[in-house]
Design a protein around this motif. Structure first.
Motif, PDB file in Angstrom:
ATOM      1  N   SER A  59       0.451  -0.757   0.010  1.00 32.29           N
ATOM      2  CA  SER A  59      -0.004  -0.300   0.152  1.00 32.29           C
ATOM      3  C   SER A  59       0.701   1.452  -0.223  1.00 32.29           C
ATOM      4  O   SER A  59       0.516   2.439  -0.185  1.00 32.29           O
ATOM      5  CB  SER A  59      -0.906  -0.033   1.010  1.00 32.29           C
ATOM      6  N   ALA A  60       1.997   1.823   0.111  1.00 32.65           N
ATOM      7  CA  ALA A  60       3.438   2.130   0.097  1.00 32.65           C
ATOM      8  C   ALA A  60       2.722   2.675  -1.193  1.00 32.65           C
ATOM      9  O   ALA A  60       3.236   2.274  -1.996  1.00 32.65           O
ATOM     10  CB  ALA A  60       4.198   1.392   0.859  1.00 32.65           C
ATOM     11  N   PRO A  61       3.679   4.121  -1.223  1.00 31.90           N
ATOM     12  CA  PRO A  61       3.334   4.642  -2.410  1.00 31.90           C
ATOM     13  C   PRO A  61       4.834   4.860  -3.210  1.00 31.90           C
ATOM     14  O   PRO A  61       5.153   5.505  -4.288  1.00 31.90           O
ATOM     15  CB  PRO A  61       2.917   6.551  -2.191  1.00 31.90           C
ATOM     16  N   ILE A  62       5.919   4.030  -2.206  1.00 33.06           N
ATOM     17  CA  ILE A  62       7.289   4.472  -2.861  1.00 33.06           C
ATOM     18  C   ILE A  62       7.644   2.719  -3.374  1.00 33.06           C
ATOM     19  O   ILE A  62       6.924   1.284  -2.596  1.00 33.06           O
ATOM     20  CB  ILE A  62       7.771   4.590  -1.973  1.00 33.06           C
ATOM     21  N   ASP A  74      14.162 -11.385  -2.430  1.00 29.85           N
ATOM     22  CA  ASP A  74      12.963 -12.099  -1.974  1.00 29.85           C
ATOM     23  C   ASP A  74      11.989 -11.232  -1.955  1.00 29.85           C
ATOM     24  O   ASP A  74      10.685 -12.426  -1.692  1.00 29.85           O
ATOM     25  CB  ASP A  74      13.407 -12.020   0.002  1.00 29.85           C
ATOM     26  N   PHE A  75      11.697  -9.782  -2.188  1.00 34.48           N
ATOM     27  CA  PHE A  75      10.606  -9.529  -2.178  1.00 34.48           C
ATOM     28  C   PHE A  75      10.174  -8.200  -2.469  1.00 34.48           C
ATOM     29  O   PHE A  75      11.146  -7.188  -2.764  1.00 34.48           O
ATOM     30  CB  PHE A  75       9.610  -9.231  -0.879  1.00 34.48           C
ATOM     31  N   VAL A  76       9.253  -7.386  -3.762  1.00 33.33           N
ATOM     32  CA  VAL A  76       9.556  -6.728  -3.889  1.00 33.33           C
ATOM     33  C   VAL A  76       7.653  -5.991  -3.991  1.00 33.33           C
ATOM     34  O   VAL A  76       7.067  -6.869  -4.000  1.00 33.33           O
ATOM     35  CB  VAL A  76       9.738  -6.275  -5.194  1.00 33.33           C
ATOM     36  N   ASN A  77       7.718  -5.029  -3.232  1.00 36.69           N
ATOM     37  CA  ASN A  77       6.358  -4.533  -2.940  1.00 36.69           C
ATOM     38  C   ASN A  77       5.485  -3.678  -4.868  1.00 36.69           C
ATOM     39  O   ASN A  77       6.506  -3.791  -5.926  1.00 36.69           O
ATOM     40  CB  ASN A  77       5.642  -3.107  -2.549  1.00 36.69           C
ATOM     41  N   GLU A  82       5.123  -2.099 -10.436  1.00 29.88           N
ATOM     42  CA  GLU A  82       4.150  -0.758 -11.529  1.00 29.88           C
ATOM     43  C   GLU A  82       5.602   0.061 -11.975  1.00 29.88           C
ATOM     44  O   GLU A  82       5.554   0.253 -13.350  1.00 29.88           O
ATOM     45  CB  GLU A  82       3.535  -0.258 -10.555  1.00 29.88           C
ATOM     46  N   PHE A  83       6.939   0.290 -10.808  1.00 30.97           N
ATOM     47  CA  PHE A  83       7.670   0.994 -11.949  1.00 30.97           C
ATOM     48  C   PHE A  83       8.423   0.462 -13.128  1.00 30.97           C
ATOM     49  O   PHE A  83       9.413   0.936 -13.961  1.00 30.97           O
ATOM     50  CB  PHE A  83       8.950   1.092 -10.665  1.00 30.97           C
ATOM     51  N   ASP A 149      18.763 -14.652  15.556  1.00 29.74           N
ATOM     52  CA  ASP A 149      19.729 -15.092  16.034  1.00 29.74           C
ATOM     53  C   ASP A 149      21.133 -14.339  15.595  1.00 29.74           C
ATOM     54  O   ASP A 149      22.796 -14.370  16.675  1.00 29.74           O
ATOM     55  CB  ASP A 149      20.828 -16.128  16.116  1.00 29.74           C
ATOM     56  N   GLY A 150      20.506 -13.031  15.238  1.00 35.10           N
ATOM     57  CA  GLY A 150      21.791 -11.918  15.143  1.00 35.10           C
ATOM     58  C   GLY A 150      22.817 -12.076  13.856  1.00 35.10           C
ATOM     59  O   GLY A 150      23.046 -11.231  13.189  1.00 35.10           O
ATOM     60  N   GLU A 151      22.192 -13.325  12.754  1.00 28.43           N
ATOM     61  CA  GLU A 151      22.687 -12.884  12.233  1.00 28.43           C
ATOM     62  C   GLU A 151      22.381 -12.642  10.899  1.00 28.43           C
ATOM     63  O   GLU A 151      21.299 -11.948  10.075  1.00 28.43           O
ATOM     64  CB  GLU A 151      22.554 -14.412  11.580  1.00 28.43           C
ATOM     65  N   LEU A 152      23.453 -12.321   9.716  1.00 28.27           N
ATOM     66  CA  LEU A 152      23.271 -10.498   8.410  1.00 28.27           C
ATOM     67  C   LEU A 152      21.859 -11.966   7.870  1.00 28.27           C
ATOM     68  O   LEU A 152      22.584 -13.261   7.313  1.00 28.27           O
ATOM     69  CB  LEU A 152      23.834 -10.525   7.713  1.00 28.27           C
ATOM     70  N   SER A 153      21.227 -11.395   7.257  1.00 27.04           N
ATOM     71  CA  SER A 153      20.138 -11.971   6.328  1.00 27.04           C
ATOM     72  C   SER A 153      20.310 -11.624   4.989  1.00 27.04           C
ATOM     73  O   SER A 153      19.379 -12.299   4.134  1.00 27.04           O
ATOM     74  CB  SER A 153      18.863 -12.976   7.723  1.00 27.04           C
ATOM     75  N   GLY A 154      20.325  -9.841   5.344  1.00 20.66           N
ATOM     76  CA  GLY A 154      19.997  -9.215   3.890  1.00 20.66           C
ATOM     77  C   GLY A 154      19.921  -8.276   4.114  1.00 20.66           C
ATOM     78  O   GLY A 154      20.043  -7.725   5.120  1.00 20.66           O
ATOM     79  N   PHE A 155      19.505  -7.185   2.896  1.00 18.19           N
ATOM     80  CA  PHE A 155      18.651  -5.874   2.967  1.00 18.19           C
ATOM     81  C   PHE A 155      17.127  -6.002   3.202  1.00 18.19           C
ATOM     82  O   PHE A 155      16.552  -6.659   2.450  1.00 18.19           O
ATOM     83  CB  PHE A 155      20.074  -5.202   2.484  1.00 18.19           C
ATOM     84  N   ILE A 156      16.253  -4.498   3.316  1.00 15.87           N
ATOM     85  CA  ILE A 156      16.229  -4.211   3.117  1.00 15.87           C
ATOM     86  C   ILE A 156      15.840  -2.651   2.642  1.00 15.87           C
ATOM     87  O   ILE A 156      16.861  -2.077   3.392  1.00 15.87           O
ATOM     88  CB  ILE A 156      14.213  -4.372   4.781  1.00 15.87           C
ATOM     89  N   GLY A 157      14.673  -2.172   1.580  1.00 10.80           N
ATOM     90  CA  GLY A 157      15.213  -0.872   0.604  1.00 10.80           C
ATOM     91  C   GLY A 157      14.255  -0.567   0.445  1.00 10.80           C
ATOM     92  O   GLY A 157      13.251  -0.845   0.061  1.00 10.80           O
ATOM     93  N   VAL A 158      13.960   0.899   0.639  1.00 10.52           N
ATOM     94  CA  VAL A 158      12.979   2.116  -0.147  1.00 10.52           C
ATOM     95  C   VAL A 158      13.255   2.668  -1.084  1.00 10.52           C
ATOM     96  O   VAL A 158      14.793   2.927  -0.533  1.00 10.52           O
ATOM     97  CB  VAL A 158      12.189   2.849   1.172  1.00 10.52           C
ATOM     98  N   GLU A 159      12.445   3.036  -1.622  1.00 11.12           N
ATOM     99  CA  GLU A 159      13.587   4.171  -3.536  1.00 11.12           C
ATOM    100  C   GLU A 159      12.234   4.733  -3.584  1.00 11.12           C
ATOM    101  O   GLU A 159      11.414   4.859  -3.410  1.00 11.12           O
ATOM    102  CB  GLU A 159      14.057   3.434  -4.142  1.00 11.12           C
ATOM    103  N   THR A 160      12.658   6.494  -3.756  1.00  8.42           N
ATOM    104  CA  THR A 160      11.758   7.218  -4.320  1.00  8.42           C
ATOM    105  C   THR A 160      12.224   7.375  -5.569  1.00  8.42           C
ATOM    106  O   THR A 160      13.196   8.268  -6.110  1.00  8.42           O
ATOM    107  CB  THR A 160      11.472   8.480  -2.954  1.00  8.42           C
ATOM    108  N   ASP A 161      11.240   8.510  -6.207  1.00 11.17           N
ATOM    109  CA  ASP A 161      11.208   9.116  -7.515  1.00 11.17           C
ATOM    110  C   ASP A 161      11.563  10.761  -7.217  1.00 11.17           C
ATOM    111  O   ASP A 161      11.193  11.408  -6.614  1.00 11.17           O
ATOM    112  CB  ASP A 161      10.776   9.118  -8.284  1.00 11.17           C
TER     113      ASP A 161
END
Length: 290
Positions: A59-62, A74-77, A82-83, A149-161
């Motif tokens: 539901s986020a506009p970004i 692993d996931f994209v919104n 749409e972009f 457990d504190g281990e790095l599992s990846g990254f999460i990001g947001v992007e704006t135009d």
């Protein structure tokens, strides 16, 4: 699942193991029952948490995404899909590097690798190809995500135009550069001040009159150049106008770089930002000695 008479509803996992005799003949079954209520509750809570995140993200506009350690998505919104003009699954498996402008690829990939290695939030900005063939400036913020457990599992990001924002900033820089060129060609001293009265810019004629180095544009103490008999009244009137955000028209004697006292008429007007708010003053000084 079943209802325990004293513990309430429980989740159990059953396993049937053949019971054999000494000759290897099956003579029965061994039933192993394991209470997995807490494990099931944890799994259910995790699924609900992930579903809630996906609903919010979609539901986020970004644009938003989650990556694994191998940098695959692993996931994209929905905004991300749409972009790209692809389905969500197609967008998820898309190699995002193929959508970066050729002039930005090498820089961006290097910055991305360095940002991930830092294990801290990092910002990237580059041009990406939108589904309609237009290059758009996107600014992203990514940060590491960790497993329980504190281990790095990846990254999460947001992007704006930020295409329009960058265009506005570029137009503003060009406008400021054009103003400075015009101001530096003017035959009279000119200056621009901030809202607190400090100088943001002085032109070449200002520098030539007082005779200081260009690098001291914002630090030269012009008050010391006012004639002692005029200094108190001039400074007080100028400070009052600055405090009340009023234009002023003042006259005083100023010491030129060659030591000669010259009568200057200093006229300063308010300057405003695009929203009409006062952001400082702009002024000119005319030599009226003769």
């Amino acid at each position: 699942d079943f209802d325990h008479p004293t513990r309430g509803r429980l989740s159990v996992q059953t396993q049937y193991v053949p019971h054999v005799d000494a000759e290897g003949k099956v003579i029965g079954l061994i039933l192993v029952i394991q209470d997995v209520t807490e494990q099931r509750a944890t799994e259910l809570a995790l699924r609900e948490s992930e579903e809630r995140f996906r609903r919010i993200a979609n539901s986020a506009p970004i644009m938003m995404w989650v990556t694994r350690l191998d940098r695959t998505r692993d996931f994209v919104n929905d905004a991300y899909a749409e972009f790209t003009g692809l389905s969500r699954e197609e967008a998820r498996v898309l190699d995002w590097r193929t959508r970066i402008h050729p002039d930005d690829v090498e820089r961006l990939v290097a910055e991305s690798v360095a940002g991930e290695a830092s294990l801290k939030p990092f910002v990237l900005e580059a041009r990406y190809l939108r589904h309609d063939g237009e290059w758009r400036w996107l600014s992203s913020v990514s940060q590491p995500r960790f497993a329980p457990d504190g281990e790095l599992s990846g990254f999460i990001g947001v992007e704006t135009d930020v295409t329009e924002q960058r265009a506005t900033e570029m137009a503003l820089r060009e406008s400021e550069a054009r103003f400075r060129r015009i101001a530096d060609s003017a035959p009279v001293p000119m200056w621009v001040t901030r809202i607190d009265g400090s100088r943001d810019f002085v032109n070449q004629a200002f520098i030539d009159f007082f005779g200081f180095e260009p690098e001291k544009r914002g630090f030269h103490d012009w008050v010391e150049a006012i004639h002692p008999d005029d200094r108190g009244e001039f400074v007080a009137a100028q400070a009052e106008a600055t405090k009340k955000l009023l234009p002023y028209d003042l006259v005083a004697r100023f010491r030129r770089h060659d030591g000669e006292w010259r009568w200057l008429r200093a006229v300063s007007m308010l300057r405003h930002d695009p929203d009409g708010l006062v952001v400082g003053m702009v002024g000119v000084a005319t030599d009226i000695t003769e």
